[in-house]
Design a protein around this motif. Structure first.
Motif, PDB file in Angstrom:
ATOM      1  N   UNK A   1       2.177 -41.011  40.152  1.00  0.00           N
ATOM      2  CA  UNK A   1       3.147 -40.980  41.246  1.00  0.00           C
ATOM      3  C   UNK A   1       3.072 -42.228  42.113  1.00  0.00           C
ATOM      4  N   UNK A   2       1.854 -42.703  42.374  1.00  0.00           N
ATOM      5  CA  UNK A   2       1.678 -43.787  43.341  1.00  0.00           C
ATOM      6  C   UNK A   2       1.162 -45.084  42.739  1.00  0.00           C
ATOM      7  N   UNK A   3       0.547 -45.028  41.558  1.00  0.00           N
ATOM      8  CA  UNK A   3      -0.078 -46.208  40.979  1.00  0.00           C
ATOM      9  C   UNK A   3      -1.434 -46.521  41.567  1.00  0.00           C
ATOM     10  N   UNK A   4      -1.942 -45.652  42.446  1.00  0.00           N
ATOM     11  CA  UNK A   4      -3.244 -45.867  43.074  1.00  0.00           C
ATOM     12  C   UNK A   4      -4.342 -45.155  42.280  1.00  0.00           C
ATOM     13  N   UNK A   5      -5.578 -45.578  42.493  1.00  0.00           N
ATOM     14  CA  UNK A   5      -6.715 -45.036  41.762  1.00  0.00           C
ATOM     15  C   UNK A   5      -7.195 -43.740  42.392  1.00  0.00           C
ATOM     16  N   UNK A   6      -7.407 -42.722  41.564  1.00  0.00           N
ATOM     17  CA  UNK A   6      -7.996 -41.453  41.983  1.00  0.00           C
ATOM     18  C   UNK A   6      -9.227 -41.176  41.139  1.00  0.00           C
ATOM     19  N   UNK A   7     -10.167 -40.439  41.690  1.00  0.00           N
ATOM     20  CA  UNK A   7     -11.344 -39.998  40.952  1.00  0.00           C
ATOM     21  C   UNK A   7     -11.527 -38.501  41.147  1.00  0.00           C
ATOM     22  N   UNK A   8     -11.676 -37.787  40.033  1.00  0.00           N
ATOM     23  CA  UNK A   8     -11.923 -36.351  40.069  1.00  0.00           C
ATOM     24  C   UNK A   8     -13.046 -36.036  39.091  1.00  0.00           C
ATOM     25  N   UNK A   9     -13.562 -34.823  39.151  1.00  0.00           N
ATOM     26  CA  UNK A   9     -14.449 -34.336  38.109  1.00  0.00           C
ATOM     27  C   UNK A   9     -13.621 -33.493  37.151  1.00  0.00           C
ATOM     28  N   UNK A  10     -14.025 -33.478  35.890  1.00  0.00           N
ATOM     29  CA  UNK A  10     -13.299 -32.664  34.911  1.00  0.00           C
ATOM     30  C   UNK A  10     -13.327 -31.195  35.327  1.00  0.00           C
ATOM     31  N   UNK A  11     -14.488 -30.719  35.797  1.00  0.00           N
ATOM     32  CA  UNK A  11     -14.621 -29.324  36.207  1.00  0.00           C
ATOM     33  C   UNK A  11     -13.718 -29.002  37.390  1.00  0.00           C
ATOM     34  N   UNK A  12     -13.633 -29.923  38.347  1.00  0.00           N
ATOM     35  CA  UNK A  12     -12.826 -29.668  39.537  1.00  0.00           C
ATOM     36  C   UNK A  12     -11.346 -29.898  39.327  1.00  0.00           C
TER      37      UNK A  12
ATOM     38  N   UNK B   1       0.925 -49.204  33.074  1.00  0.00           N
ATOM     39  CA  UNK B   1       0.706 -48.777  34.451  1.00  0.00           C
ATOM     40  C   UNK B   1       1.967 -48.167  35.058  1.00  0.00           C
ATOM     41  N   UNK B   2       2.653 -47.405  34.248  1.00  0.00           N
ATOM     42  CA  UNK B   2       3.879 -46.728  34.677  1.00  0.00           C
ATOM     43  C   UNK B   2       3.582 -45.811  35.853  1.00  0.00           C
ATOM     44  N   UNK B   3       4.358 -45.917  36.911  1.00  0.00           N
ATOM     45  CA  UNK B   3       4.241 -44.983  38.027  1.00  0.00           C
ATOM     46  C   UNK B   3       5.622 -44.772  38.639  1.00  0.00           C
TER      47      UNK B   3
END
Length: 757
Positions: free
Chosen positions: A252-263, A475-477
């Motif tokens: 949606x934004x092209x910005x970097x996000x970090x998550x856990x697979x479990x979360x 880097x499609x957003x």
């Protein structure tokens, strides 16, 4: 990336076996007469998962999930993005379960496939309860309960609770449970006019965290067989890193996000269903079912994308300290690539189906008229990327040129859409003479859909950017350009005719024809270009004989099924450079000729045997592509008359069962012949058996126990794809080839206790 997603999700989250009692259906006269439901098919016996229904091959490519009906309506309006098996499972909360026939599915749903039929327990005029507990040799903990009883003045209730805590057979280092599912149900029922009037109100809440990963590395020998790689135990060892952190670029934004697979995984559903059934004094019956459905699906799927071998110059480094290596150390050796799909999907729909049925005065005709009014709002945000990790048990993530993710959002998707289906259908079962029976049905569906998406290209063939030069698939957003609106209206017809003619007592001819037309749905507009809008036409014709005796029910038929304009987005790899991959939107036809014989034998008291043999030849038709690779090479391929990948030419089912005293012994054996890995048919996996068995013991009418075995022969059942080989004809490079793929569940023993009161 739709076809990649389809193949990968099928193997990652496929379908198995808590309800072994459905393995056989006693031989009945309706083996032929009942055209609405299909008997003798192991609905819940699945070799890959233990709480989802299996899909039954009809000679066409499989879908992402079986179509599942509950209480007269689909569990999910569309199969994607809210897959129905995330919110449903066979349990004590169901009073019946079966399969909708192909012709019935075309009339009621506009699709030619087998659909699971299930009905929730209604309220009762006397209190009753059902409690099940299941565990297995891998510490599965499943509790399942249903209670029902009277209230007053014709009112009654039922309540149900289900929880499934399954660590899986391959202990994944980043999670505790491969499946953590909880489901609660409640029903309120009312009867009046001596039971001619019935009203039911059903509520379901489901919460599911599906984190399983049934993948592993092995050596493809080259002759269809596989062998172990470096001591890795398929089905026992985990093939995902213990560090579950995933960094990705938001679509949606092209910005970097970090998550856990479990979360990052969570599927939730609330549904409210109302059913009114009334039988009039003249015998006609009115049945109206209406449901509001609210569902979300947050998914992090780490699908296989191939293997490779890195040198010091390739830019691969350890992402963190691991096994004596420091973060940033250069990695050399074999690595596995994962195609990450971070989907955020949702649906809100209201579906209503009404049917009026009756019989003629002479009972020669059993007629039906019905209507669907289905409305749906749904959307998706699909973030994609490629990731790499080492090839070993509990591996480590690798960075490539300093980044965990590369090829970000080359398969990115976004849409926010709505659909409306207004359909009318009618059918009639007519006993023309004592020997001739005829059934026919028609459906007409007005289908309107629209919404908004973000397309980077004008259409599937002319890839002229419609906005922003920096969205050419890299880097499609969504915020890179304007949001585009789409809208379409179509008419989808369907029809079926089924006939039977008795030549002599218990022996005669049967024939059936089924047709359905379908058009693109909202998911087809999710990608970066306009989809191909041509209609999909499905034709099924079959004819044969039936033969019924007091100890045998047999049907044997030849068949032809065709599907036109099968659409997918498929990845093709340059045969000269395995890192040069292009995504091509393709449209092709599929045709399968086959012969199927289905028999149920009851030669002596207590013994039942169901057998099925299918011989078929599933082939691609009208399948021509031209692949243009980045190194300037271009080549055209013709796959006409090649056998479709992932579909067997021979299918066998053997289901014996013997009941004596308080015991029932049963088994189920299913064979699938070799399946081709690539479209040139130069590589294949050998055929395999899927085997199940069990013993049921009923202590009394209240208490019973069962022991079931999955994968008696302990076969690996490996399958998968080699992207770099899809276009190759010289397969010498793929002998003793390291790859990764899926497998069926290893040898597993399940224990269950059942209490009825």
């Amino acid at each position: 990336m739709k076809s990649f997603r389809l193949a990968a999700l099928l193997t990652a989250t496929a379908l198995a076996v808590p309800m072994a009692t459905m393995a056989q259906d006693e031989a009945k006269n309706d083996t032929i007469n009942d055209t609405k439901e299909v008997k003798n098919r192991n609905v819940m016996l699945n070799a890959s998962s233990d709480n989802q229904p299996r899909q039954i091959s009809i000679g066409l490519p499989s879908s992402l999930s079986a179509t599942i009906y509950e209480d007269g309506l689909p569990v999910s309006y569309n199969i994607w993005p809210c897959l129905p098996y995330l919110y449903w499972t066979g349990s004590a909360q169901h009073e019946s379960m079966g399969l909708m026939s192909l012709g019935e599915s075309a009339i009621k749903n506009g699709a030619v496939n087998y659909a699971v039929l299930s009905k929730t327990r209604r309220g009762k005029d006397k209190f009753e309860g059902h409690v099940n507990y299941t565990t297995n040799t891998y510490n599965l903990q499943r509790f399942d309960m249903s209670l029902a009883g009277p209230i007053a003045n014709g009112w009654s209730y039922s309540l149900g609770a289900y929880t499934n805590l399954d660590p899986g057979t391959n202990k994944l280092a980043d999670i505790q449970y491969a499946t953590d599912m909880k489901m609660f149900k409640a029903a309120l029922s009312k009867e009046w006019n001596d039971g001619r009037g019935k009203f039911n109100l059903f509520y379901r809440y489901a919460n599911n965290k599906n984190l399983g990963d049934a993948y592993g590395p092995f050596i493809y020998v080259g002759d269809g067989s596989v062998k172990e790689y470096n001591g890795f135990r398929l089905g026992k060892d985990g093939f995902l890193p213990g560090n579950g952190q995933i960094t990705y670029l938001d679509v949606m934004t092209g910005k970097t996000n970090t998550i856990t697979r479990k979360g990052g995984v969570h599927a939730m559903n609330n549904s409210l269903t109302a059913n009114l059934n009334y039988t009039f004094l003249n015998g006609m019956n009115l049945d109206i079912t209406s449901k509001y459905n609210y569902a979300n699906n947050y998914m992090v799927s780490m699908m296989l994308a191939g293997t490779g071998k890195a040198t010091a110059a390739d830019g691969y480094t350890y992402a963190y300290d691991f096994g004596g290596h420091k973060a940033g150390d250069v990695f050399e050796g074999n690595y596995n690539s994962r195609y990450m799909l971070r989907d955020i999907g949702w649906t809100r729909n209201w579906m209503t189906t009404a049917e009026l049925t009756g019989k003629s005065k002479d009972h020669a005709h059993s007629w039906r008229i019905g209507a669907n009014f289905w409305w749906d709002r749904e959307g998706i945000q699909a973030n994609t990327g490629v990731y790499a990790h080492t090839i070993e048990a509990n591996p480590a993530w690798l960075n490539h040129n300093g980044s965990q993710e590369f090829a970000a959002n080359t398969g990115g998707e976004y849409y926010d859409g709505h659909e409306t289906k207004l359909a009318f259908y009618a059918s009639d079962d007519w006993q023309v003479t004592n020997r001739w029976w005829l059934s026919a049905g028609v459906r007409g569906e007005y289908y309107a859909m629209g919404g908004k998406n973000a397309m980077a290209y004008l259409n599937a063939t002319d890839k002229t950017p419609t906005y922003a030069e920096n969205v050419r698939g890299l880097n499609y957003s969504v915020n890179n350009g304007k949001v585009t609106r789409y809208s379409n209206k179509w008419f989808n017809p369907a029809a079926t005719i089924n006939t039977r003619y008795t030549i002599a007592k218990g022996f005669g001819l049967v024939a059936e024809y089924v047709y359905a037309m379908q058009h693109p749905n909202s998911q087809d507009f999710a990608g970066p270009y306009m989809p191909i809008l041509d209609a999909v036409n499905i034709h099924l014709g079959r004819a044969g004989i039936f033969w019924n005796t007091p100890w045998m029910k047999l049907v044997s038929q030849v068949s032809l099924i065709q599907q036109s304009n099968y659409k997918s987005r498929t990845q093709f790899t340059n045969p000269n450079n395995s890192s040069d991959v292009v995504t091509i939107p393709i449209t092709n036809d599929v045709q399968t000729m086959g012969w199927t014989t289905d028999v149920v034998l009851t030669p002596f008291k207590g013994f039942t045997f169901h057998g099925l043999l299918t011989l078929q030849s599933p082939k691609y038709k009208n399948f021509d592509i031209t692949a243009n690779f980045s190194d300037g090479t271009s080549k055209s391929y013709n796959f006409n008359d090649k056998i479709t990948t992932g579909v067997s030419k021979t299918i066998i089912e053997l289901d014996p069962s013997y009941q004596f005293d308080k015991f029932r012994v049963w088994a189920s054996f299913r064979y699938q012949s070799k399946q081709y890995i690539n479209k040139t048919n130069s590589l294949y996996f050998n055929g395999r058996w899927e085997t199940f068995g069990g013993i049921d013991y009923n202590m009394n009418k209240h208490v019973g126990f069962s022991v079931n075995v999955v994968n008696i022969l302990n076969q690996k059942g490996c399958s998968g794809s080699i992207g770099s080989a899809d276009l190759v004809e010289d397969v010498s490079a793929y002998k003793n080839y390291l790859m990764a793929g899926s497998y069926i569940r290893p040898f597993t023993v399940e224990f269950a206790a059942h209490i009825n009161f």
